[in-house]
Scaffold this motif. Structure first.
Motif, short mmCIF file in Angstrom:
data_model
loop_
_atom_site.label_atom_id
_atom_site.label_comp_id
_atom_site.label_asym_id
_atom_site.label_seq_id
_atom_site.Cartn_x
_atom_site.Cartn_y
_atom_site.Cartn_z
N ASN A 59 0.80 -1.22 0.00
CA ASN A 59 0.00 0.00 0.00
C ASN A 59 0.84 1.27 0.00
O ASN A 59 0.53 2.23 -0.70
CB ASN A 59 -0.94 -0.03 1.22
N ASN A 62 3.18 1.51 -3.56
CA ASN A 62 2.52 1.48 -4.88
C ASN A 62 3.08 0.38 -5.77
O ASN A 62 3.31 0.57 -6.96
CB ASN A 62 2.62 2.85 -5.57
N GLY A 81 -1.09 1.04 -9.36
CA GLY A 81 -1.67 2.34 -9.05
C GLY A 81 -1.35 2.80 -7.63
O GLY A 81 -0.62 2.14 -6.89
N GLU A 82 -1.94 3.91 -7.25
CA GLU A 82 -1.67 4.52 -5.96
C GLU A 82 -2.38 3.77 -4.82
O GLU A 82 -3.57 3.51 -4.90
CB GLU A 82 -2.13 5.98 -5.98
N PRO A 84 -2.21 0.49 -3.50
CA PRO A 84 -2.87 -0.80 -3.71
C PRO A 84 -3.21 -1.43 -2.37
O PRO A 84 -2.45 -1.31 -1.42
CB PRO A 84 -1.81 -1.62 -4.45
N ASN A 98 -6.57 -0.27 -6.35
CA ASN A 98 -5.70 0.85 -6.00
C ASN A 98 -6.54 1.91 -5.31
O ASN A 98 -7.19 2.73 -5.95
CB ASN A 98 -5.04 1.41 -7.27
N SER A 105 -5.92 -2.47 -11.24
CA SER A 105 -4.82 -2.85 -12.13
C SER A 105 -4.96 -4.33 -12.41
O SER A 105 -5.20 -5.13 -11.52
CB SER A 105 -3.46 -2.62 -11.47
#
Length: 114
Positions: A59, A62, A81-82, A84, A98, A105
């Motif tokens: 998390n 990323n 992505g940002e 996760p 994400n 994703s």
């Protein structure tokens, strides 16, 4: 503390992410005996098992990391992505939620990453 967050089963073992200690722990499912703790990225949250590897959504980093289930060896790291958070294997692909970028994703590259 370790702050356990995610849990997955690989058949005979239970894997647990430890959010604040940036590790995952492998436990024997039959009795909970700790078999090993392995370093991963910042803020590990979700886990998935694909039949031979354990995937960890980091998390705070990323990324998603691929670990060999037999010994916890790092096999690869992939940017996603940002923030996760959750990850699931559907039999063919991995799906990663994400949280920070409100996206999912998925990619065959995740499954093939070495």
């Amino acid at each position: 503390g370790q702050s356990p967050t995610g849990v997955a089963k690989d058949g005979t073992h239970i894997w647990v992410t430890n959010f604040f200690s940036k590790t995952v722990t492998k436990l024997r499912a039959s009795d909970g005996f700790e078999l090993g703790t392995f370093a991963v990225g910042d803020g590990p949250a979700g886990l998935a098992f694909d039949g031979s590897s354990v995937w960890v959504a980091n998390n705070g980093a990323n990324t998603v990391m691929k670990l060999r289930a037999s010994d916890g060896a790092l096999l690869g790291t992939i940017a996603v992505g940002e923030n996760p958070f959750n990850i699931v294997f559907d039999g063919a692909s991995l799906w990663v939620s994400n949280f920070g970028s409100n996206t999912l994703s998925t990619s065959l590259l995740l499954v093939r990453a070495q």
